[in-house]
Write a protein that holds these residues in place. Structure first.
Motif, PDB file in Angstrom:
ATOM      1  N   LYS A  34       1.152   4.162  -3.213  1.00 19.44           N
ATOM      2  CA  LYS A  34       0.923   5.603  -3.127  1.00 19.44           C
ATOM      3  C   LYS A  34       2.048   6.386  -3.796  1.00 19.44           C
ATOM      4  O   LYS A  34       1.803   7.425  -4.422  1.00 19.44           O
ATOM      5  CB  LYS A  34       0.756   6.009  -1.666  1.00 19.44           C
ATOM      6  CG  LYS A  34      -0.520   5.434  -1.042  1.00 19.44           C
ATOM      7  CD  LYS A  34      -0.772   5.952   0.340  1.00 19.44           C
ATOM      8  CE  LYS A  34      -2.040   5.323   0.924  1.00 19.44           C
ATOM      9  NZ  LYS A  34      -3.237   5.671   0.135  1.00 19.44           N
ATOM     10  N   ASN A  90       2.449   7.927   9.250  1.00 17.85           N
ATOM     11  CA  ASN A  90       1.407   7.530  10.207  1.00 17.85           C
ATOM     12  C   ASN A  90       1.415   6.027  10.468  1.00 17.85           C
ATOM     13  O   ASN A  90       1.073   5.577  11.566  1.00 17.85           O
ATOM     14  CB  ASN A  90       0.032   7.943   9.681  1.00 17.85           C
ATOM     15  CG  ASN A  90      -0.175   9.445   9.702  1.00 17.85           C
ATOM     16  OD1 ASN A  90       0.555  10.172  10.378  1.00 17.85           O
ATOM     17  ND2 ASN A  90      -1.153   9.930   8.950  1.00 17.85           N
ATOM     18  N   GLN A  91       1.809   5.244   9.456  1.00 13.46           N
ATOM     19  CA  GLN A  91       1.778   3.788   9.570  1.00 13.46           C
ATOM     20  C   GLN A  91       3.151   3.195   9.885  1.00 13.46           C
ATOM     21  O   GLN A  91       3.298   1.968   9.871  1.00 13.46           O
ATOM     22  CB  GLN A  91       1.268   3.181   8.249  1.00 13.46           C
ATOM     23  CG  GLN A  91      -0.169   3.502   7.912  1.00 13.46           C
ATOM     24  CD  GLN A  91      -1.134   2.712   8.769  1.00 13.46           C
ATOM     25  OE1 GLN A  91      -0.897   1.558   9.093  1.00 13.46           O
ATOM     26  NE2 GLN A  91      -2.238   3.345   9.154  1.00 13.46           N
ATOM     27  N   TYR A 110       0.962   8.876   4.729  1.00 10.48           N
ATOM     28  CA  TYR A 110       0.577   7.480   4.993  1.00 10.48           C
ATOM     29  C   TYR A 110       1.747   6.715   5.613  1.00 10.48           C
ATOM     30  O   TYR A 110       1.575   6.002   6.614  1.00 10.48           O
ATOM     31  CB  TYR A 110       0.137   6.805   3.695  1.00 10.48           C
ATOM     32  CG  TYR A 110      -0.197   5.342   3.858  1.00 10.48           C
ATOM     33  CD1 TYR A 110      -1.469   4.931   4.237  1.00 10.48           C
ATOM     34  CD2 TYR A 110       0.774   4.352   3.647  1.00 10.48           C
ATOM     35  CE1 TYR A 110      -1.766   3.592   4.404  1.00 10.48           C
ATOM     36  CE2 TYR A 110       0.484   3.015   3.809  1.00 10.48           C
ATOM     37  CZ  TYR A 110      -0.791   2.643   4.188  1.00 10.48           C
ATOM     38  OH  TYR A 110      -1.076   1.302   4.362  1.00 10.48           O
ATOM     39  N   HIS A 156       0.832  -1.202   0.000  1.00 10.80           N
ATOM     40  CA  HIS A 156       0.000   0.000   0.000  1.00 10.80           C
ATOM     41  C   HIS A 156       0.868   1.253   0.000  1.00 10.80           C
ATOM     42  O   HIS A 156       0.553   2.236  -0.687  1.00 10.80           O
ATOM     43  CB  HIS A 156      -0.932   0.006   1.215  1.00 10.80           C
ATOM     44  CG  HIS A 156      -2.146  -0.851   1.042  1.00 10.80           C
ATOM     45  ND1 HIS A 156      -2.096  -2.223   1.042  1.00 10.80           N
ATOM     46  CD2 HIS A 156      -3.448  -0.511   0.838  1.00 10.80           C
ATOM     47  CE1 HIS A 156      -3.320  -2.695   0.863  1.00 10.80           C
ATOM     48  NE2 HIS A 156      -4.151  -1.679   0.731  1.00 10.80           N
ATOM     49  N   LYS A 212       0.375  12.832   0.322  1.00 11.62           N
ATOM     50  CA  LYS A 212      -0.419  11.753   0.918  1.00 11.62           C
ATOM     51  C   LYS A 212       0.421  10.494   1.103  1.00 11.62           C
ATOM     52  O   LYS A 212       0.244   9.757   2.092  1.00 11.62           O
ATOM     53  CB  LYS A 212      -1.639  11.463   0.049  1.00 11.62           C
ATOM     54  CG  LYS A 212      -2.687  12.567   0.067  1.00 11.62           C
ATOM     55  CD  LYS A 212      -3.867  12.223  -0.824  1.00 11.62           C
ATOM     56  CE  LYS A 212      -4.924  13.321  -0.780  1.00 11.62           C
ATOM     57  NZ  LYS A 212      -6.072  13.022  -1.667  1.00 11.62           N
TER      58      LYS A 212
END
Length: 531
Positions: A341, A426-427, A423, A337, A419
């Motif tokens: 991105k 944050n992950q 992402y 994922h 973004k």
């Protein structure tokens, strides 16, 4: 003179600035508005390019092999101490290998049709002498036998004693043993139940198309009848296998999870347009696969908490927060994922920047380095994978995090690149956790591959009519996908289950264990031939 001019202008025109300070403020305000509008235009251009790429471009996210180390290829590959190779010419002969056709046909049944001359024709046209068989020529063809429907009459004989009939008040009556039916007073058999299920859930053929197929075979079976068969096949029969696999799933220490929307038309208290969800849970590498679907009306986190109650271990997901409340679990992220991105950020670039050395390509390169390491250690043991990850992946992850923190200060938050940065940051604690254990994987693609058959099927039958049908579909998909991953032929396996389950004590776990997709006692006919 100048002061008088300004004074007169002040009295006649209210829009003229009173001072240079007001003029500067207005300019700053306009510059800010211009920057905001430019950012919005850039964002809309990115979205337009992404939508065009998704609509008309290639869907593959693979990076060309020569781009894996685009930024550090020279430093990584250079070996100053290495001497230049000398050249030599090599001549060799290669033995002809067994062809693909022979391998493909070796396990198929063979029908032989011979063409011979009659005795009258076995006369030499030159000397009229008798001719003999010198050799043969063989032409191979593939023959297909379309679906055929036949009737099976189960005739059960009943026995009585003539002597007792004459001399006794009570006459014993015995019946010959006969297999129990799947559905009493119904035409459904194990084979037709397995056929309809595999056509819908393996080949993605909706029931209304199967109804037309049966019409062309001279059989009138409405889609309502076929739907009733599916419901009864799932509950009770396949549920015995499903429930047992659920019990075994919870005992594992590494699981994957994912979810996808589903539309159910008739559900109490909900409109037909509301989205329900099909959740998927499956085991990791190194053990017999278990794949379980579960239907739920919402995407709330309470559903995985309830389904996985009692599970303790690693849970790998795509980062959805609904899994965060699961107790006794360690969350593992999905680098696929994250990589996707950055890939989208590159595709959102204008054509003039697509070949330039941009920051999004650097982020993609970090991901590619990690995936390249995973390809190298794919077939190693769990201990070896853990060791190599600490040696090679750890340094890449550390450099990647430093780069992310630096880029976060420059990237526009709402841009595709921004973004991607957000992402990953944050992950991050979940993304880097795959190096904790050699059994873990760098991405959640194993789960995404398992949910794909349902997504493809949904494109054909679009929706479920009722929640009962959605639950039945979840059970059937679970049994079929688990069978496929364990190397079974879905039709033959389903047929075997429907032959055995009505005649077993289904409360005995040993009986059900003998029917599980990885059981060594399954007949060979259920297994896909190994090449």
């Amino acid at each position: 003179m100048e002061l008088g001019y300004n004074s007169s202008m002040k009295t006649t025109t209210n829009s003229t600035p009173d001072s240079m300070e007001e003029l500067n403020n207005k300019c700053m305000k306009l510059e800010k508005q211009n920057a905001e509008l430019a950012a919005k235009v850039k964002w809309f251009e990115e979205q337009f390019r992404l939508s065009q790429q998704k609509r008309f471009g290639a869907s593959s996210e693979k990076t060309p092999l020569d781009q894996l180390d685009f930024f550090d290829e020279a430093e990584k590959e250079a070996q100053p101490a290495l001497t230049e190779p000398t050249l030599e010419s090599i001549t060799y002969k290669r033995r002809k290998q067994v062809g693909h056709r022979e391998k493909m046909l070796e396990d198929l049944p063979v029908e032989i049709i011979e063409y011979r001359l009659s005795e009258e024709e076995q006369i030499c046209p030159c000397c009229s002498g008798a001719m003999h068989e010198m050799s043969t020529e063989v032409r191979q063809e593939l023959k297909i036998i379309p679906a055929q429907v036949s009737v099976v009459n189960h005739v059960q004989y009943i026995y009585a004693c003539r002597l007792c009939e004459k001399t006794e008040i009570h006459t014993p009556i015995l019946k010959a043993s006969m297999p129990s039916p799947l559905l009493p007073k119904s035409l459904v058999s194990p084979s037709i139940m397995a056929h309809v299920m595999s056509q819908k859930y393996v080949e993605s053929m909706p029931l209304y198309r199967q109804e037309k197929q049966f019409e062309r075979l001279g059989i009138e079976l409405s889609r309502q009848t076929l739907a009733n068969w599916m419901l009864h096949g799932a509950n009770p029969w396949l549920n015995f296998v499903y429930d047992r696999m659920h019990q075994l799933l919870l005992k594992q220490e590494v699981l994957h999870a994912d979810e996808t929307p589903l539309q159910v038309l008739h559900e109490p208290g909900r409109s037909a347009g509301q989205s329900s969800y099909m959740w998927l849970y499956r085991t990791g590498r190194g053990i017999p696969p278990i794949i379980l679907y579960e239907y739920q009306t919402t995407r709330a986190g309470k559903h995985p908490c309830r389904f996985l109650a009692g599970f303790k271990g690693y849970l790998q997901t795509d980062g959805y927060s609904g899994y965060n409340d699961l107790p006794n679990s360690i969350q593992i992220g999905c680098f696929a994922h994250a990589r996707r991105k950055f890939d989208e950020a590159i595709k959102a670039l204008p054509e003039s920047h697509s070949t330039a050395s941009v920051a999004a390509k650097e982020g993609l390169n970090f991901c590619n380095q990690l995936f390249a390491i995973e390809r190298d250690i794919r077939h190693l043991s769990d201990k070896e994978r853990y060791k190599i990850r600490l040696e090679r992946s750890r340094s890449v992850l550390d450099a990647f995090l430093i780069w992310l923190n630096e880029q976060s200060k420059r990237a526009l938050p709402k841009s595709a690149f921004g973004k991607a940065i957000t992402y990953c940051r944050n992950q991050w604690s979940k993304l880097e956790s795959f190096i904790k254990d050699g059994r873990l994987e760098i991405d959640n693609n194993r789960c995404e591959r398992s949910i794909k058959p349902f997504v493809i099927g949904r494109k054909n039958w679009l929706f479920c009519n009722t929640s009962r049908g959605a639950k039945a579909s979840a059970t059937i998909y679970s049994v079929i996908e688990t069978a496929k991953e364990n190397g079974l032929n879905p039709f033959e396996y389903l047929k075997y289950l429907f032959e055995q389950l009505p005649n077993l004590d289904t409360l005995d776990h040993e009986n059900i264990d003998a029917l599980l997709p990885w059981s060594a006692t399954l007949p060979d006919v259920c297994k896909v031939p190994q090449k």
